[in-house]
Design a protein around this motif. Structure first.
Motif, mmCIF file in Angstrom:
data_model
loop_
_atom_site.group_PDB
_atom_site.id
_atom_site.type_symbol
_atom_site.label_atom_id
_atom_site.label_comp_id
_atom_site.label_asym_id
_atom_site.label_seq_id
_atom_site.Cartn_x
_atom_site.Cartn_y
_atom_site.Cartn_z
ATOM 1 N N CYS A 1 7.068 18.451 -10.331
ATOM 2 C CA CYS A 1 6.165 17.732 -9.436
ATOM 3 C C CYS A 1 6.953 17.139 -8.277
ATOM 4 O O CYS A 1 8.163 16.932 -8.376
ATOM 5 C CB CYS A 1 5.423 16.611 -10.171
ATOM 6 N N ALA A 2 6.224 16.876 -7.180
ATOM 7 C CA ALA A 2 6.748 16.032 -6.109
ATOM 8 C C ALA A 2 6.150 14.666 -6.364
ATOM 9 O O ALA A 2 5.061 14.570 -6.924
ATOM 10 C CB ALA A 2 6.311 16.548 -4.751
ATOM 11 N N SER A 3 6.854 13.611 -5.948
ATOM 12 C CA SER A 3 6.297 12.302 -6.272
ATOM 13 C C SER A 3 6.826 11.190 -5.386
ATOM 14 O O SER A 3 7.957 11.239 -4.903
ATOM 15 C CB SER A 3 6.605 11.969 -7.736
ATOM 16 N N GLY B 1 6.922 8.471 -6.956
ATOM 17 C CA GLY B 1 7.503 7.702 -8.045
ATOM 18 C C GLY B 1 6.715 7.688 -9.342
ATOM 19 O O GLY B 1 7.258 7.961 -10.405
ATOM 20 N N ASN B 2 5.445 7.383 -9.273
ATOM 21 C CA ASN B 2 4.678 7.252 -10.519
ATOM 22 C C ASN B 2 4.388 8.583 -11.203
ATOM 23 O O ASN B 2 4.449 8.678 -12.434
ATOM 24 C CB ASN B 2 3.363 6.505 -10.256
ATOM 25 N N THR B 3 4.075 9.586 -10.407
ATOM 26 C CA THR B 3 3.828 10.900 -11.007
ATOM 27 C C THR B 3 5.095 11.388 -11.710
ATOM 28 O O THR B 3 5.035 11.943 -12.814
ATOM 29 C CB THR B 3 3.387 11.919 -9.929
ATOM 30 N N SER B 4 6.241 11.155 -11.076
ATOM 31 C CA SER B 4 7.493 11.624 -11.689
ATOM 32 C C SER B 4 7.779 10.864 -12.984
ATOM 33 O O SER B 4 8.241 11.452 -13.966
ATOM 34 C CB SER B 4 8.664 11.492 -10.717
ATOM 35 N N LEU C 1 -6.460 -1.091 -10.181
ATOM 36 C CA LEU C 1 -5.071 -1.497 -9.929
ATOM 37 C C LEU C 1 -4.217 -0.407 -10.561
ATOM 38 O O LEU C 1 -3.987 -0.388 -11.774
ATOM 39 C CB LEU C 1 -4.788 -2.874 -10.528
ATOM 40 N N THR C 2 -3.774 0.503 -9.714
ATOM 41 C CA THR C 2 -3.223 1.784 -10.170
ATOM 42 C C THR C 2 -1.870 1.714 -10.889
ATOM 43 O O THR C 2 -1.564 2.558 -11.712
ATOM 44 C CB THR C 2 -3.099 2.720 -8.955
ATOM 45 N N GLY C 3 -1.055 0.703 -10.540
ATOM 46 C CA GLY C 3 0.280 0.648 -11.158
ATOM 47 C C GLY C 3 0.754 -0.778 -11.390
ATOM 48 O O GLY C 3 0.304 -1.720 -10.725
ATOM 49 N N VAL D 1 -5.689 5.092 -1.656
ATOM 50 C CA VAL D 1 -5.708 6.545 -1.440
ATOM 51 C C VAL D 1 -4.368 6.986 -0.854
ATOM 52 O O VAL D 1 -3.944 6.499 0.197
ATOM 53 C CB VAL D 1 -6.868 6.944 -0.506
ATOM 54 N N GLY D 2 -3.687 7.879 -1.590
ATOM 55 C CA GLY D 2 -2.400 8.395 -1.142
ATOM 56 C C GLY D 2 -2.497 9.899 -0.981
ATOM 57 O O GLY D 2 -2.889 10.415 0.059
ATOM 58 N N ASN D 3 -2.179 10.619 -2.055
ATOM 59 C CA ASN D 3 -2.341 12.072 -2.027
ATOM 60 C C ASN D 3 -3.802 12.451 -2.242
ATOM 61 O O ASN D 3 -4.170 13.612 -2.223
ATOM 62 C CB ASN D 3 -1.437 12.705 -3.095
ATOM 63 N N ALA D 4 -4.611 11.443 -2.518
ATOM 64 C CA ALA D 4 -6.081 11.521 -2.493
ATOM 65 C C ALA D 4 -6.738 12.229 -3.676
ATOM 66 O O ALA D 4 -7.914 12.603 -3.588
ATOM 67 C CB ALA D 4 -6.555 12.115 -1.171
ATOM 68 N N GLY D 5 -5.997 12.376 -4.780
ATOM 69 C CA GLY D 5 -6.598 13.005 -5.954
ATOM 70 C C GLY D 5 -7.457 12.049 -6.767
ATOM 71 O O GLY D 5 -8.495 12.432 -7.314
ATOM 72 N N ASN D 6 -7.045 10.794 -6.829
ATOM 73 C CA ASN D 6 -7.682 9.873 -7.765
ATOM 74 C C ASN D 6 -9.105 9.494 -7.377
ATOM 75 O O ASN D 6 -9.957 9.318 -8.237
ATOM 76 C CB ASN D 6 -6.815 8.612 -7.913
ATOM 77 N N SER E 1 1.258 3.342 -15.039
ATOM 78 C CA SER E 1 0.346 3.705 -13.947
ATOM 79 C C SER E 1 -0.760 4.637 -14.451
ATOM 80 O O SER E 1 -0.681 5.194 -15.550
ATOM 81 C CB SER E 1 1.083 4.361 -12.781
ATOM 82 N N PHE E 2 -1.773 4.816 -13.588
ATOM 83 C CA PHE E 2 -2.912 5.692 -13.915
ATOM 84 C C PHE E 2 -2.515 7.150 -14.079
ATOM 85 O O PHE E 2 -3.288 7.948 -14.597
ATOM 86 C CB PHE E 2 -3.984 5.596 -12.815
ATOM 87 N N LYS E 3 -1.309 7.487 -13.650
ATOM 88 C CA LYS E 3 -0.883 8.892 -13.702
ATOM 89 C C LYS E 3 -0.875 9.432 -15.128
ATOM 90 O O LYS E 3 -0.986 10.635 -15.340
ATOM 91 C CB LYS E 3 0.512 9.046 -13.100
ATOM 92 N N ALA F 1 4.281 3.997 -2.907
ATOM 93 C CA ALA F 1 3.487 4.923 -3.734
ATOM 94 C C ALA F 1 2.511 5.726 -2.895
ATOM 95 O O ALA F 1 2.187 6.861 -3.225
ATOM 96 C CB ALA F 1 2.727 4.153 -4.815
ATOM 97 N N ILE F 2 2.032 5.121 -1.794
ATOM 98 C CA ILE F 2 1.035 5.806 -0.961
ATOM 99 C C ILE F 2 1.589 6.098 0.434
ATOM 100 O O ILE F 2 0.864 6.125 1.421
ATOM 101 C CB ILE F 2 -0.298 5.015 -0.900
ATOM 102 N N ARG F 3 2.891 6.307 0.487
ATOM 103 C CA ARG F 3 3.545 6.649 1.761
ATOM 104 C C ARG F 3 3.404 8.158 1.967
ATOM 105 O O ARG F 3 4.333 8.931 1.781
ATOM 106 C CB ARG F 3 5.016 6.224 1.658
HETATM 107 N N1 F0G Z 1 -1.467 3.932 -6.469
HETATM 108 C C1 F0G Z 1 -0.288 4.255 -7.007
HETATM 109 C C2 F0G Z 1 0.441 3.198 -7.747
HETATM 110 C C3 F0G Z 1 0.214 5.564 -6.885
HETATM 111 O O1 F0G Z 1 1.374 5.874 -7.441
HETATM 112 C C4 F0G Z 1 -0.530 6.522 -6.167
HETATM 113 C C5 F0G Z 1 -0.034 7.879 -5.985
HETATM 114 C C6 F0G Z 1 -1.764 6.127 -5.623
HETATM 115 C C7 F0G Z 1 -2.198 4.829 -5.798
HETATM 116 C C8 F0G Z 1 -2.617 7.055 -4.854
HETATM 117 O O2 F0G Z 1 -3.296 7.959 -5.677
HETATM 118 O O3 F0G Z 1 -2.436 10.049 -4.697
HETATM 119 O O4 F0G Z 1 -4.404 10.058 -6.185
HETATM 120 O O5 F0G Z 1 -4.563 9.092 -3.904
HETATM 121 N N2 F0G Z 1 1.112 8.263 -6.329
HETATM 122 C C9 F0G Z 1 1.567 9.632 -6.296
HETATM 123 C C10 F0G Z 1 2.914 9.750 -6.986
HETATM 124 C C11 F0G Z 1 1.505 10.284 -4.973
HETATM 125 O O6 F0G Z 1 3.685 10.667 -6.685
HETATM 126 O O7 F0G Z 1 3.203 8.939 -7.867
HETATM 127 P P1 F0G Z 1 -3.706 9.377 -5.095
#
Ligand code: F0G
Length: 372
Positions: free
Chosen positions: A84-86, A88-91, A335-337, A188-193, A61-63, A259-261
């Protein structure tokens, strides 16, 4: 050509590192920008759509882009552990980079709500996996408190070094296309990217020495404009977890795209800033739309991404259909993951494999049936 050694080495002069910084890298970045050939034809639109396939980073993933920076700086600062909290991908990324650095890693994940591949990564890399009876937003609150009350370094994207690493995705897109695209879409999930992408594009298009938020105008990159413009940023959220689209916190976010829940994104304001400055928008897609496009992408282009990632393309296809995005444009979807992160969701959507006796006649029968 020199051996590629990861994004910190490549973009050293654009990142907050110096010659004494102990770089922790798994050769992340340098991911392919794949032109989607079949999909524009399928939706009958004259557009160029590219997928920036971040699923091909070392942990899928992009993490990894942010984590190489965050763990590098944590080690430079003397940290012996990260947290970290996650979803999944951040962890997974934190666990891998902490392992690489030889430091401890604690991850907080919502019990039962992270994809199997991601859980296996955090466990395999030897992090301490703490499942909480709560959601990601609860975890985010707790890790901030824990980082304050202990000496453990927080590596969620509110750590300022994370977006520094993540902004490099924009440099790569500009290098591949020769300039910024018209549109850049992402989940957009935690909205950092989205803010990190915007920062990267802004630096790529900046030729002045005025202080940017990151380098006080000292970095040589600011004299080397590599893009003539910045894209319009499009952020997509799942309908059951769309706080930014709807303008209010979602108490109990739900979506198949685990991932974006997320109901209360930590970088909400930065994300809105990127959208406003770029003239873009936020929109939502249903779980059905997400899964439909995940499968469509896998079947028509050979690209397998996880559900959350497919939302960038699902949103773009919908906005093309509705005429919000015009023809003749160039669009990049992050495509983040990787799709392998979440095998359960993939398998649940597909027809079960056939089982036959180990006989040639059985195989021939199947081939005939499928080709007829
Ligand atoms: N796509 C994937 C596959 C992700 O894992 C995440 C975020 C996002 C998009 C959204 O990115 O948070 O920067 O807006 N995953 C985080 C995690 C929250 O804990 O792995 P973001």
């Amino acid at each position: 050509m020199a051996h590629y050694q990861g994004l910190i080495e490549k973009y050293r002069d654009r990142l907050p590192v110096d010659e004494n910084t102990p770089v922790i890298s798994l050769n992340e970045g340098n991911t392919p920008l794949i032109e989607l050939k079949s999909l524009p034809r399928l939706v009958r639109k004259k557009v160029r759509i590219y997928a920036k396939f971040e699923g091909l980073n070392p942990t899928g993933s992009f993490k990894d882009r942010g984590m190489t920076m965050a763990v590098t700086k944590a080690v430079e600062g003397g940290a012996k552990a990260v947290i970290c909290a996650s979803t999944g991908n951040t962890s997974a990324a934190a666990a891998a980079y902490a392992a690489r650095a030889g430091i401890a890693c604690f991850v907080l994940i919502p019990e039962g709500k992270i994809a199997l591949g991601k859980l296996s990564q955090a466990m395999m890399h030897g992090s301490v996996v703490i499942q909480i009876r709560g959601n990601f937003d609860d975890g985010m609150r707790l890790v901030q408190l824990a980082a304050e009350s202990t000496s453990v370094a927080l590596v969620n994207s509110i750590n300022p070094y994370r977006p520094q690493g993540q902004k490099t995705v924009a440099f790569e897109v500009v290098e591949s296309l020769g300039d910024a695209p018209d549109y850049h879409a992402l989940p957009v999930g935690n909205a950092g990217n989205i803010g990190a992408h915007w920062a990267g594009y802004s630096e790529a298009a900046c030729e002045q020495t005025r202080a940017c938020a990151y380098c006080d105008g000292k970095c040589p990159f600011h004299h080397e404009k590599i893009a003539t413009r910045r894209p319009i940023m499009l952020g997509y959220q799942a309908a059951g977890a769309a706080p930014i689209v709807r303008g209010r916190i979602v108490e109990n976010p739900e979506t198949v795209a685990t991932a974006i829940r997320i109901g209360n994104p930590a970088s909400w304001e930065l994300a809105v800033n990127a959208q406003r400055e770029s003239g873009g928008w936020f929109a939502e897609c249903s779980d059905e739309e997400i899964l439909h496009v995940q499968k469509l992408l896998a079947r028509t282009e050979g690209v397998f991404c996880e559900p959350a990632s497919a939302i960038s393309l699902a949103g773009v296809l919908k906005d093309l259909e509705q005429g919000r995005i015009g023809e003749g444009t160039t669009i990049v979807c992050t495509l983040t993951g990787h799709g392998l992160k979440d095998p359960d969701t993939a398998i649940a959507q597909c027809v079960k494999p056939l089982t036959v006796d180990a006989e040639l006649s059985e195989i021939e029968a199947v081939i005939r049936e499928h080709l007829s």
